[in-house]
Design a protein around this motif. Structure first.
Motif, mmCIF file in Angstrom:
data_model
loop_
_atom_site.group_PDB
_atom_site.id
_atom_site.type_symbol
_atom_site.label_atom_id
_atom_site.label_comp_id
_atom_site.label_asym_id
_atom_site.label_seq_id
_atom_site.Cartn_x
_atom_site.Cartn_y
_atom_site.Cartn_z
ATOM 1 N N UNK A 187 41.081 33.280 33.249
ATOM 2 C CA UNK A 187 41.692 33.826 34.320
ATOM 3 C C UNK A 187 42.176 35.043 33.751
ATOM 4 N N UNK A 188 41.816 36.347 34.613
ATOM 5 C CA UNK A 188 42.426 37.704 34.239
ATOM 6 C C UNK A 188 42.784 38.209 35.674
ATOM 7 N N UNK A 189 43.342 39.741 35.312
ATOM 8 C CA UNK A 189 43.896 40.482 36.633
ATOM 9 C C UNK A 189 43.586 41.698 36.641
ATOM 10 N N UNK A 190 43.918 42.263 37.532
ATOM 11 C CA UNK A 190 43.647 43.854 37.831
ATOM 12 C C UNK A 190 45.281 44.420 37.883
ATOM 13 N N UNK A 191 46.095 43.728 37.621
ATOM 14 C CA UNK A 191 47.635 44.064 37.953
ATOM 15 C C UNK A 191 48.034 44.787 36.583
ATOM 16 N N UNK A 192 47.723 44.547 35.509
ATOM 17 C CA UNK A 192 48.237 45.076 34.407
ATOM 18 C C UNK A 192 47.556 46.293 33.895
ATOM 19 N N UNK A 193 46.483 46.134 33.047
ATOM 20 C CA UNK A 193 45.761 47.469 32.435
ATOM 21 C C UNK A 193 45.070 48.275 33.460
ATOM 22 N N UNK A 194 44.622 47.595 34.681
ATOM 23 C CA UNK A 194 44.017 48.493 35.651
ATOM 24 C C UNK A 194 45.055 48.940 36.738
ATOM 25 N N UNK A 195 46.275 48.643 36.532
ATOM 26 C CA UNK A 195 47.243 49.384 37.287
ATOM 27 C C UNK A 195 47.443 49.055 38.664
ATOM 28 N N UNK A 205 37.099 32.759 35.825
ATOM 29 C CA UNK A 205 35.549 32.682 35.499
ATOM 30 C C UNK A 205 35.289 31.273 35.107
ATOM 31 N N UNK A 206 34.372 30.445 35.399
ATOM 32 C CA UNK A 206 34.024 29.114 35.238
ATOM 33 C C UNK A 206 32.702 28.877 35.358
ATOM 34 N N UNK A 207 32.047 27.711 34.557
ATOM 35 C CA UNK A 207 30.777 27.424 34.999
ATOM 36 C C UNK A 207 30.816 27.142 36.528
ATOM 37 N N UNK A 208 29.476 27.222 37.283
ATOM 38 C CA UNK A 208 29.468 27.087 38.738
ATOM 39 C C UNK A 208 30.100 25.854 39.490
#
Length: 330
Positions: A187-195, A205-208
């Motif tokens: 799991x990743x986010x656009x909230x932190x480094x991407x502002x 992201x996971x296998x289909x």
């Protein structure tokens, strides 16, 4: 008010993302693209996967709750580390799972103890790297070793909300691990480094096969049109992310070293925040508020003597240090 309580990016939004979001408002009378096709295609190209490996969320917090709802049945077990992100317990509760926090080791994950705590009823394990609120970091080799010990019927969610703040020597290829571990969700986010904290965009992201289970219960329009557009633009702005990383690297050292000179203990942090211990944390928190600075108390983590301070600009960090020094003299 200087906002240093929620680990937001002090640089704000990338200019390209702000413009993309503004332009997208022209179409806001229509529903968003329920599939998030453009963002999924951009992410797939960046990560080296196909779009069917991706799940979009309203922030990565929604990926955490979707994963719990997809893999945990009522009464089944969910594990996380003591001092793990508060949403893990909330996600377990929403799925009506039996949650358990495994005692921490030096404020971080004790992976050996976590592996030993897995039972045949355990369906989900949350691991954060770096961990919020402590900032502790797990080396990639240790994580891989842990994943290899987890039974395939137990899903592991690797929460990488702060991964962009890792130093080059700390980085590892979690996306590459997905091919070997069908029970892994990253799991990743656009909230932190991407502002983009206020626009609420995250992804898993996971296998289909596993991604399809999450997408089957994902709310159809969970990411708005401006948010989708902004995320595509932000993802392409590598210079902004690098500036964010450099600002954080220097600012984190400024805060940690400055607090140390004031006699304040801090934990080594791999995130965009510093956890600091005070004899009177509540009093320091109140003094910072009087100085116009908001930081986070950690009572809800059973850490009443600690404050979490987001790394700000050089000027904001200096204001924190001055206010802490003033509180010590008062």
């Amino acid at each position: 008010m200087i906002q240093l309580a929620s680990n937001e990016n002090p640089l704000g939004m990338p200019a390209a993302a702000r413009q993309a979001a503004a332009d997208a408002l022209a179409g806001a009378a229509l529903y968003p693209d329920a599939t998030g096709r453009a963002l999924k295609e951009a992410l797939a190209a960046r990560l080296g996967v196909t779009p069917d490996w991706l799940v979009l969320g309203s922030g990565s917090s929604e990926i955490l709750t979707l994963t719990a709802q997809a893999v945990v049945k009522p009464g089944e077990g969910v594990l996380w580390s003591q001092y793990g992100f508060v949403v893990y317990a909330q996600a377990a509760a929403l799925a009506r799972g039996e949650g358990r926090a495994v005692p921490a080791q030096r404020f971080g994950h004790d992976l050996k103890a976590m592996a030993a705590a897995i039972t045949p009823q355990t369906r989900l394990v949350f691991v954060a790297n770096p961990n919020n609120p402590t900032g502790t970091f797990l080396e990639g080799a240790r994580l891989q070793e842990f994943l290899a010990q987890v039974p395939r019927e137990t899903t592991v969610l690797l929460d990488e909300a702060y991964t962009e703040y890792l130093a080059p020597r700390q980085r590892y290829d979690a996306i590459g691990w997905l091919r070997a571990f069908p029970n892994l969700v990253v799991a990743r986010t656009f909230s932190k480094a991407y502002g983009l904290a206020g626009l609420r965009v995250g992804y898993g992201v996971a296998q289909p096969a596993l991604a399809a289970r999450l997408n089957a219960i994902r709310p159809r329009f969970n990411v708005t049109t401006p948010a989708l557009a902004a995320a595509v633009a932000a993802l392409a702005d590598n210079d902004f992310v690098q500036r964010t990383y450099e600002l954080n690297r220097v600012g984190r050292a400024q805060l940690s070293e400055g607090l140390g000179q004031l006699g304040v203990e801090t934990l080594p942090s791999a995130g965009n925040f510093v956890m600091a211990c005070f004899a009177d944390a509540r009093g320091v928190h109140a003094a910072l508020l009087r100085a116009g600075i908001a930081v986070s108390t950690l009572d809800n983590y059973a850490l009443p003597d600690w404050l979490r301070i987001t790394v700000g600009t050089q000027e904001q960090n200096a204001a924190v240090l001055e206010a802490v020094a003033d509180a010590a003299r008062a």
